[in-house]
Design an enzyme around this catalytic site. Structure first.
Site: not given
Length: 881
Positions: A129, A265, A508, A568, A570, A619, A632, A674
């Site tokens: 219930i 409750c 890169d 990026s 890393m 860098t 990310v 940042d």
């Protein structure tokens, strides 16, 4: 797959409203037969199979915590959607954590010394219930209880929460079946009325009833003649004596009373304060947002609160502002709780009753002895056996109170609404949303009902902060041109005599064109390494990049990874290492959200089986990914997934500012602000501590001092100080986390493709003003954060920078103006409008961005816990300024 609330609701209506929940043309009788057959099959399962099913249900239900909360809120009109998300999340996390390794099949305990052997068998079919106040979280919890114990279950929801309860049961059922559970082991009735409820509860196939709901349903469950585990009404009194930490008591009581608009409750109902600190404590409550009503306004609230001796259903789960509106009473802006002073206990005093909304009674006691007497009367009047709280620094008084108050849970120095169900304030309490009240209240249990509940136990709990940490890379090298010395140490042998020999550089093409790749490659070769280069990383790295990087690793078989570049390369390198070593791990699972990292529903795997060391060489001067456990990655659908786990922390960071000589000015500005955001949010985080605060303040000071010079002149000394400051900020937020500036920035940046540092800069002043409140709508939830202090912490930053202000408010605003002045100096726009974001597109996306930001991993550490509507307002303010 993460479903939206609309999708879940639509699936339910197609399969349930037409005929039944999952099967066309099935009756309640058929459901009972099906769940019985499923339970008989389930009873033969091994512990290993059961544990896998249990884990998968928790993980899949956790993925749906937001849409399930939305359905529950829309259907019932009660409480706060955001708090229902938390309840859904903790139901998954804490139950999984508490019972993950608990034996529930066959022989579960051997105690040779005492000659004991315990064998567990399932009871069969459980009639569950569930209430309208916590429909989805209770359904998840009971589904997990049954899955862990090999029981089948049929659910009887509250009529006002049928749709949301059935949706939660479907999520749990489908996850369990996908993991191997017998089909039909969880069922939910198609409709709810007295006849259906009586039929199910009395049916021969039902072996036990687990009742969480109103007094009528609980009483009916005990009247069936079947075993029942039920709850009772709560009327938690809270005693505050003269030894208490009054700031902690005030912050915790208001936090507990406002959580989900006071519907739990175990929530605080009446505060009994000793006379010697009564006036001081009442004033604190007022400053914290409690508005006390008197005279006719008090009478109007009392009449609206209790109708025919029971709580008015129209007041349950409504906000203080809404309740005031309904009784035609004007209250100050920022009122979060309505208060009423009282002296009597009983039917003649409506405020001595259980309230299930943000209404609080305040009693004055001449001394501790009279306070105990009043709390005992309040408990016996309308909450015997349930919950009581006390704020006292005296262990002797705690024990006296615990022995005299007839409650199943005596909670010391914690918000009762949150602590009673077993959350962060004391993890030693078993999590449950079914709180037994003992035999004096007509219940068979007095403890928090769980999968192995056997005893009638009274629990005494004291607030307890968990162990914290300060985790960073084992080795950090810094100062200009430190690269060569650092890489020489990297080439050293391990204790077993082996050494790394094959190094892959993740970078890169820009780093190659600047000559940086060749510089690092030459150093590695000089140290005896065979070197390979993967330079196909682009800004905002995606899963396709990761897959290419994994293939490069599979072909080259490196034992050392060197990430060279900005955030990026890393971020990409960190997840390439994860996927290379654990190809079975899905990005969505690796990025699974959590409230407490050690109790996440999907554990992060150990790293180092193939790539023994990760070296990061930044860098740029902002992301601090070289020292953080963050990454990310964007998936195939374009959605960004923030990953956080200390396994992602690099082994070695090389902070060599000579790599920053050729940075473009815009990147210097964006990355620098940042870093300021990192340090600021780390300093005011609910998890900030002595170890992180010094790093934050040093970073902020260095950045304000040297960032303008680094931007305008490119001075090498200024570049070096900014580079070091960004890393210091990273060391801080790696251990105290971030806040809603980043939560909002992640979403705005992803939608409108703005630089992360720029979106942080635009948002930060608005977030500071939002956080700097002594009476926020909701305070951040963290054991060590007992009252709102964000304003004082922002003021401390301003003071550290030498800014002027006579009050904390003035200092906070001075810090906001300092940030805006720095943005002007760095030629950064102050608003999203000035950033070139289309107004129509922005406001079309604003609701989705606000909701996504609420569920961002950075949000829980914010000092002011935001509602979605408040996040939307910050976004609105940030567009035009």
């Amino acid at each position: 797959m993460l479903l939206s609330a609309k999708c879940l609701r639509g699936t339910f209506r197609r399969t349930h409203r037409i005929a039944s929940f999952r099967y066309i043309s099935t009756s309640t009788e058929d459901k009972l037969e099906r769940v019985k057959r499923a339970s008989e099959i389930f009873a033969t399962f091994s512990q290993e199979r059961v544990d896998y099913i249990f884990t998968r249900i928790a993980h899949e239900a956790n993925k749906q915590r937001v849409p399930l909360a939305q359905i529950a809120h829309e259907e019932t009109g009660m409480g706060l959607m955001e708090d229902k998300v938390i309840k859904n999340g903790i139901a998954c996390e804490l139950l999984l954590d508490r019972y993950r390794d608990t034996k529930t099949c066959g022989i579960i305990e051997r105690e040779s010394v005492h000659g004991l052997l315990k064998i567990a068998n399932p009871v069969g079919v459980v009639c569950c219930i569930t209430p309208t106040t916590n429909p989805t979280s209770t359904a998840i919890a009971k589904s997990l209880f049954c899955a862990k114990t090999r029981n089948g279950a049929i659910f009887l929801p509250h009529p006002r929460a049928l749709e949301s309860t059935a949706a939660a049961v479907k999520v749990c059922h489908d996850a369990g079946v996908a993991a191997g559970a017998p089909k039909g082991f969880l069922e939910c009735v198609d409709e709810v009325n007295r006849e259906v409820s009586d039929f199910v509860m009395h049916h021969d196939n039902v072996n036990i009833i687990m009742a969480t709901g109103g007094p009528g349903m609980v009483k009916a469950s005990y009247s069936t003649g079947k075993p029942a585990l039920g709850v009772g009404s709560g009327n938690a009194p809270i005693l505050v004596d003269e030894t208490a930490n009054l700031e902690e008591a005030c912050g915790s009581i208001v936090l507990g009373k406002t959580f989900d608009n006071g519907m739990i409750c175990a929530a605080e109902q009446s505060v009994v304060c000793v006379e010697s600190v009564y006036d001081q404590f009442k004033e604190m409550l007022i400053r914290r947002g409690v508005t006390f009503l008197e005279g006719k306004e008090r009478d109007a609230l009392g009449k609206f609160l209790i109708v025919n001796g029971r709580v008015n259903a129209d007041i349950v789960g409504q906000s203080a502002q809404e309740i005031a509106r309904r009784i035609n009473v004007e209250v100050p802006y920022g009122t979060v709780v309505l208060g009423a002073e009282a002296s009597n206990v009983g039917p003649q005093e409506p405020f001595s009753h259980e309230k299930l909304c943000p209404v609080l009674a305040l009693y004055k006691a001449s001394d501790f002895k009279e306070g105990v007497k009043l709390c005992k009367e309040l408990t016996e009047y309308d909450g015997i056996g349930h919950t009581a709280g006390i704020y006292s620094r005296s262990q002797e008084r705690l024990e006296e109170y615990a022995q005299k108050i007839p409650a199943g849970r005596i909670l010391n120095n914690v918000p009762t609404s949150l602590a009673a169900i077993g959350t962060a304030f004391n993890f030693n309490i078993d999590f449950s949303l079914t709180l037994g009240v003992g035999t004096k209240a007509g219940s068979s249990v007095s403890d928090n009902v769980g999968p192995m509940h056997l005893l009638n136990v009274r629990t005494v709990a004291t607030r307890q902060e968990h162990t914290e940490w300060f985790k960073n890379p084992p080795q950090i090298y810094f100062n200009r041109n430190c690269l060569e010395d650092a890489l020489r140490d990297v080439s050293n042998k391990y204790a077993d005599g082996t050494k790394d020999q094959r190094a892959i550089i993740i970078t890169d093409e820009v780093m190659g064109s600047l000559g940086y790749v060749e510089r690092v490659k030459r150093c590695l070769k000089d140290k005896g390494f065979v070197v390979s280069v993967f330079d196909d990383v682009h800004p905002d790295p995606d899963i396709m990049t990761v897959r290419k990087g994994v293939k490069a690793c599979e072909a080259f078989r490196p034992d050392l990874m060197v990430c060279l570049g900005g955030g990026s390369p890393m971020d990409a390198g960190k997840y390439i290492r994860v996927s290379y070593e654990h190809p079975e791990l899905h990005l969505e699972d690796a990025a699974s959200r959590f409230i407490e990292i050690r109790k996440r529903t999907k554990h992060f795997p150990k790293l180092g089986s193939k790539i023994r060391k990760l070296v990061c060489i930044p860098t740029t001067s902002g992301t601090a990914s070289e020292v953080t456990p963050f990454s990310v990655i964007t998936d195939d659908m374009g959605m960004k997934h923030p990953l956080f786990d200390y396994e992602l922390t690099p082994d070695i960071a090389i902070i060599d500012s000579s790599f920053c000589d050729k940075l473009p000015k815009s990147l210097i500005a964006h990355a620098g602000v940042d870093a300021i955001t990192h340090a600021t949010e780390a300093f005011v985080s609910v998890a900030a501590n002595e170890f992180t605060e010094s790093h934050s303040l040093t970073a902020i000071n260095l950045l304000f001092q040297h960032l303008p010079n680094s931007y305008h002149t490119g001075d090498p000394q200024a570049r070096e100080m900014v580079h070091h400051a960004a890393t210091l900020a990273g060391l801080a937020f790696s251990n105290s986390y971030l806040g809603i500036t980043h939560s909002l920035s992640h979403k705005v940046g992803a939608v409108f493709h703005l630089p992360h540092g720029l979106t942080n800069a635009v948002l930060m002043p608005h977030v500071i003003r939002f956080n700097a409140s002594e009476r926020p709508t909701r305070m951040g939830i963290y054991p060590g954060y007992d009252h709102p202090i964000a304003k004082q912490r922002y003021a401390a930053i301003a003071t550290h920078l030498g800014l002027k202000g006579k009050t904390d408010d003035e200092l906070c605003e001075a810090y906001c103006q300092a940030i805006l002045g720095l943005m002007d100096n760095l030629e950064m726009p102050r608003t999203f409008e000035k950033c070139g974001v289309n107004e129509k597109a922005y406001f079309e996306q604003i609701d989705d961005m606000a909701l996504a930001a609420f569920d961002d991993q950075c949000t829980p550490a914010n000092p002011r816990f935001p509602l979605v509507s408040e996040l939307k307002q910050i976004l609105t303010d940030s567009y035009h300024g």
